[in-house]
Write a protein that holds these residues in place. Structure first.
Motif, PDB file in Angstrom:
ATOM      1  N   GLU A 112      -7.451 -55.030  -5.847  1.00 32.65           N
ATOM      2  CA  GLU A 112      -7.554 -54.827  -4.397  1.00 32.65           C
ATOM      3  C   GLU A 112      -7.247 -53.379  -4.022  1.00 32.65           C
ATOM      4  OE1 GLU A 112      -6.168 -57.545  -1.614  1.00 32.65           O
ATOM      5  OE2 GLU A 112      -6.760 -59.333  -2.733  1.00 32.65           O
ATOM      6  N   GLU A 113      -6.285 -52.791  -4.705  1.00 30.80           N
ATOM      7  CA  GLU A 113      -5.885 -51.405  -4.410  1.00 30.80           C
ATOM      8  C   GLU A 113      -7.048 -50.439  -4.666  1.00 30.80           C
ATOM      9  OE1 GLU A 113      -2.603 -48.080  -5.911  1.00 30.80           O
ATOM     10  OE2 GLU A 113      -2.490 -50.127  -6.678  1.00 30.80           O
ATOM     11  N   LYS A 114      -7.705 -50.589  -5.823  1.00 30.58           N
ATOM     12  CA  LYS A 114      -8.826 -49.702  -6.161  1.00 30.58           C
ATOM     13  C   LYS A 114     -10.035 -49.999  -5.271  1.00 30.58           C
ATOM     14  CE  LYS A 114      -7.712 -48.401 -10.925  1.00 30.58           C
ATOM     15  NZ  LYS A 114      -6.366 -48.945 -11.079  1.00 30.58           N
ATOM     16  N   ALA A 115     -10.254 -51.266  -4.959  1.00 31.20           N
ATOM     17  CA  ALA A 115     -11.369 -51.643  -4.082  1.00 31.20           C
ATOM     18  C   ALA A 115     -11.177 -51.040  -2.686  1.00 31.20           C
ATOM     19  CB  ALA A 115     -11.480 -53.163  -3.993  1.00 31.20           C
ATOM     20  N   ALA A 116      -9.932 -51.027  -2.209  1.00 32.19           N
ATOM     21  CA  ALA A 116      -9.632 -50.449  -0.886  1.00 32.19           C
ATOM     22  C   ALA A 116      -9.883 -48.940  -0.899  1.00 32.19           C
ATOM     23  CB  ALA A 116      -8.185 -50.743  -0.496  1.00 32.19           C
ATOM     24  N   TYR A 117      -9.533 -48.280  -2.016  1.00 33.90           N
ATOM     25  CA  TYR A 117      -9.770 -46.832  -2.132  1.00 33.90           C
ATOM     26  C   TYR A 117     -11.275 -46.549  -2.120  1.00 33.90           C
ATOM     27  CZ  TYR A 117      -9.990 -42.085  -3.897  1.00 33.90           C
ATOM     28  OH  TYR A 117     -10.287 -40.747  -4.033  1.00 33.90           O
ATOM     29  N   PHE A 118     -12.034 -47.341  -2.874  1.00 34.25           N
ATOM     30  CA  PHE A 118     -13.487 -47.151  -2.938  1.00 34.25           C
ATOM     31  C   PHE A 118     -14.117 -47.396  -1.560  1.00 34.25           C
ATOM     32  CE2 PHE A 118     -17.890 -47.799  -4.111  1.00 34.25           C
ATOM     33  CZ  PHE A 118     -18.067 -46.995  -5.214  1.00 34.25           C
ATOM     34  N   GLU A 119     -13.564 -48.367  -0.838  1.00 29.18           N
ATOM     35  CA  GLU A 119     -14.057 -48.668   0.515  1.00 29.18           C
ATOM     36  C   GLU A 119     -13.931 -47.444   1.419  1.00 29.18           C
ATOM     37  OE1 GLU A 119     -12.984 -51.611   4.317  1.00 29.18           O
ATOM     38  OE2 GLU A 119     -11.604 -51.432   2.627  1.00 29.18           O
ATOM     39  N   GLU A 120     -12.785 -46.748   1.337  1.00 28.91           N
ATOM     40  CA  GLU A 120     -12.575 -45.547   2.159  1.00 28.91           C
ATOM     41  C   GLU A 120     -13.573 -44.445   1.783  1.00 28.91           C
ATOM     42  OE1 GLU A 120     -10.611 -45.259   4.847  1.00 28.91           O
ATOM     43  OE2 GLU A 120     -10.345 -47.401   4.474  1.00 28.91           O
ATOM     44  N   GLN A 121     -13.813 -44.311   0.482  1.00 24.37           N
ATOM     45  CA  GLN A 121     -14.782 -43.309   0.018  1.00 24.37           C
ATOM     46  C   GLN A 121     -16.202 -43.660   0.478  1.00 24.37           C
ATOM     47  OE1 GLN A 121     -13.789 -40.362  -1.487  1.00 24.37           O
ATOM     48  NE2 GLN A 121     -11.872 -41.288  -0.829  1.00 24.37           N
ATOM     49  N   TRP A 122     -16.493 -44.955   0.488  1.00 21.22           N
ATOM     50  CA  TRP A 122     -17.813 -45.411   0.953  1.00 21.22           C
ATOM     51  C   TRP A 122     -17.996 -45.099   2.442  1.00 21.22           C
ATOM     52  CZ3 TRP A 122     -22.432 -46.428  -0.604  1.00 21.22           C
ATOM     53  CH2 TRP A 122     -23.314 -47.138   0.216  1.00 21.22           C
ATOM     54  N   LYS A 123     -16.938 -45.301   3.229  1.00 20.76           N
ATOM     55  CA  LYS A 123     -17.008 -44.993   4.663  1.00 20.76           C
ATOM     56  C   LYS A 123     -17.351 -43.517   4.881  1.00 20.76           C
ATOM     57  CE  LYS A 123     -13.763 -48.466   6.478  1.00 20.76           C
ATOM     58  NZ  LYS A 123     -12.378 -48.687   6.939  1.00 20.76           N
ATOM     59  N   GLU A 124     -16.748 -42.660   4.064  1.00 24.07           N
ATOM     60  CA  GLU A 124     -16.968 -41.208   4.187  1.00 24.07           C
ATOM     61  C   GLU A 124     -18.366 -40.799   3.725  1.00 24.07           C
ATOM     62  OE1 GLU A 124     -14.081 -38.587   2.402  1.00 24.07           O
ATOM     63  OE2 GLU A 124     -12.409 -39.823   3.106  1.00 24.07           O
ATOM     64  N   ASN A 125     -18.839 -41.425   2.648  1.00 22.36           N
ATOM     65  CA  ASN A 125     -20.075 -40.967   2.006  1.00 22.36           C
ATOM     66  C   ASN A 125     -21.337 -41.703   2.410  1.00 22.36           C
ATOM     67  OD1 ASN A 125     -19.437 -38.871  -0.301  1.00 22.36           O
ATOM     68  ND2 ASN A 125     -17.771 -40.350  -0.356  1.00 22.36           N
ATOM     69  N   SER A 126     -21.210 -42.941   2.927  1.00 22.00           N
ATOM     70  CA  SER A 126     -22.415 -43.747   3.174  1.00 22.00           C
ATOM     71  C   SER A 126     -23.405 -43.121   4.158  1.00 22.00           C
ATOM     72  CB  SER A 126     -22.050 -45.175   3.602  1.00 22.00           C
ATOM     73  OG  SER A 126     -21.266 -45.174   4.768  1.00 22.00           O
ATOM     74  N   PRO A 127     -22.948 -42.459   5.264  1.00 19.38           N
ATOM     75  CA  PRO A 127     -23.949 -41.855   6.159  1.00 19.38           C
ATOM     76  C   PRO A 127     -24.817 -40.809   5.440  1.00 19.38           C
ATOM     77  CG  PRO A 127     -21.840 -42.010   7.276  1.00 19.38           C
ATOM     78  CD  PRO A 127     -21.588 -42.337   5.836  1.00 19.38           C
ATOM     79  N   ALA A 128     -24.185 -39.992   4.586  1.00 22.54           N
ATOM     80  CA  ALA A 128     -24.933 -38.959   3.847  1.00 22.54           C
ATOM     81  C   ALA A 128     -25.887 -39.599   2.843  1.00 22.54           C
ATOM     82  CB  ALA A 128     -23.967 -38.026   3.115  1.00 22.54           C
ATOM     83  N   LEU A 129     -25.434 -40.665   2.162  1.00 21.18           N
ATOM     84  CA  LEU A 129     -26.282 -41.345   1.181  1.00 21.18           C
ATOM     85  C   LEU A 129     -27.453 -42.037   1.862  1.00 21.18           C
ATOM     86  CD1 LEU A 129     -23.580 -42.886  -1.201  1.00 21.18           C
ATOM     87  CD2 LEU A 129     -24.863 -40.766  -1.480  1.00 21.18           C
ATOM     88  N   LEU A 130     -27.194 -42.582   3.037  1.00 28.71           N
ATOM     89  CA  LEU A 130     -28.234 -43.255   3.812  1.00 28.71           C
ATOM     90  C   LEU A 130     -29.297 -42.254   4.266  1.00 28.71           C
ATOM     91  CD1 LEU A 130     -28.828 -46.117   4.874  1.00 28.71           C
ATOM     92  CD2 LEU A 130     -27.723 -45.470   6.990  1.00 28.71           C
ATOM     93  N   ARG A 131     -28.830 -41.098   4.738  1.00 24.43           N
ATOM     94  CA  ARG A 131     -29.766 -40.044   5.163  1.00 24.43           C
ATOM     95  C   ARG A 131     -30.639 -39.601   3.992  1.00 24.43           C
ATOM     96  NH1 ARG A 131     -25.078 -38.093   7.862  1.00 24.43           N
ATOM     97  NH2 ARG A 131     -24.723 -36.500   6.290  1.00 24.43           N
ATOM     98  N   LEU A 132     -29.994 -39.487   2.819  1.00 29.67           N
ATOM     99  CA  LEU A 132     -30.711 -39.066   1.615  1.00 29.67           C
ATOM    100  C   LEU A 132     -31.787 -40.086   1.264  1.00 29.67           C
ATOM    101  CD1 LEU A 132     -30.631 -36.878  -0.675  1.00 29.67           C
ATOM    102  CD2 LEU A 132     -29.168 -38.446  -1.938  1.00 29.67           C
TER     103      LEU A 132
END
Length: 209
Positions: A112-132
């Motif tokens: 859960e700890e690592k999944a929560a960290y990845f979730e935060e990174q996804w929040k930061e990166n997903s708009p850029a990945l979506l645009r790409l």
């Protein structure tokens, strides 16, 4: 030389393709053996590659460095990376929210700890990945039409009775002689970020014309 670079790019694309295939490796257990620092470093390398997929040579060099630094065999590390790449590539195709990404990771065996960290990174990166992803679609194919509609997700708990608003986009593109729809589902923050980037791209193109 050029041949070596082409082989490295093919190897990195192979990792991406393996991650994009439904039957790709999805065992997250080995990731739980990494320390928090190791996991955050590896996640950073993965998101950097997803944002800049042409930098295959750098990506493989970073994986080699990570393996040497942490005394991990490169072969098993590549399998771990393939498992982790599967999540964002699948999430983009299925337009998953950050919460759904975390739930998928936990279901695949990540702590859960690592999944929560990845979730935060996804929040930061997903708009850029979506645009790409959308940018690549529009670069290769002609946009014929676009439709959108708003929806409201059902609240999953007493705290979220109202649910949250999202936007469904339907892009109709011409691929060769065929017309194909491309569907996207964005949260409002993702949509505003996406819109801002599209306006920036339009302004850049107008400067060039």
């Amino acid at each position: 030389g050029r041949r070596a670079r082409a082989e490295e790019e093919a190897a990195a694309m192979g990792l991406l393709r393996g991650a994009a295939e439904p039957g790709g490796a999805t065992d997250m257990q080995p990731l739980n053996q990494l320390s928090g620092q190791q996991f955050s470093s590896l996640t950073e390398v993965i998101f950097q590659f997803l944002r800049e997929p042409k930098e295959a040579e750098r990506f493989l060099a970073q994986l080699s460095d990570f393996a040497a630094l942490n005394k991990i065999s490169l072969g098993p590390l590549k399998n771990i990376v393939k498992s982790l790449l599967l999540v964002p590539t699948s999430a983009l195709k299925r337009s998953l929210s950050a919460e759904q990404v975390r739930a998928d990771l936990i279901a695949l065996g990540l702590s859960e700890e690592k999944a929560a960290y990845f979730e935060e990174q996804w929040k930061e990166n997903s708009p850029a990945l979506l645009r790409l992803a959308v940018g690549q679609t529009l670069m290769i194919n002609q946009l014929i039409d676009m439709e959108w509609k708003f929806g409201v997700t059902a609240g999953s708990s007493e705290l979220e009775k109202g649910g949250s608003i999202f936007l469904q986009l339907k892009l109709v593109v011409k691929k060769g002689n065929q017309i194909e729809p491309v569907y996207l589902e964005l949260t409002l923050p993702q949509f505003y970020s996406f819109l801002h980037e599209m306006e920036r791209v339009k302004a850049s193109l107008e400067c060039l014309s």
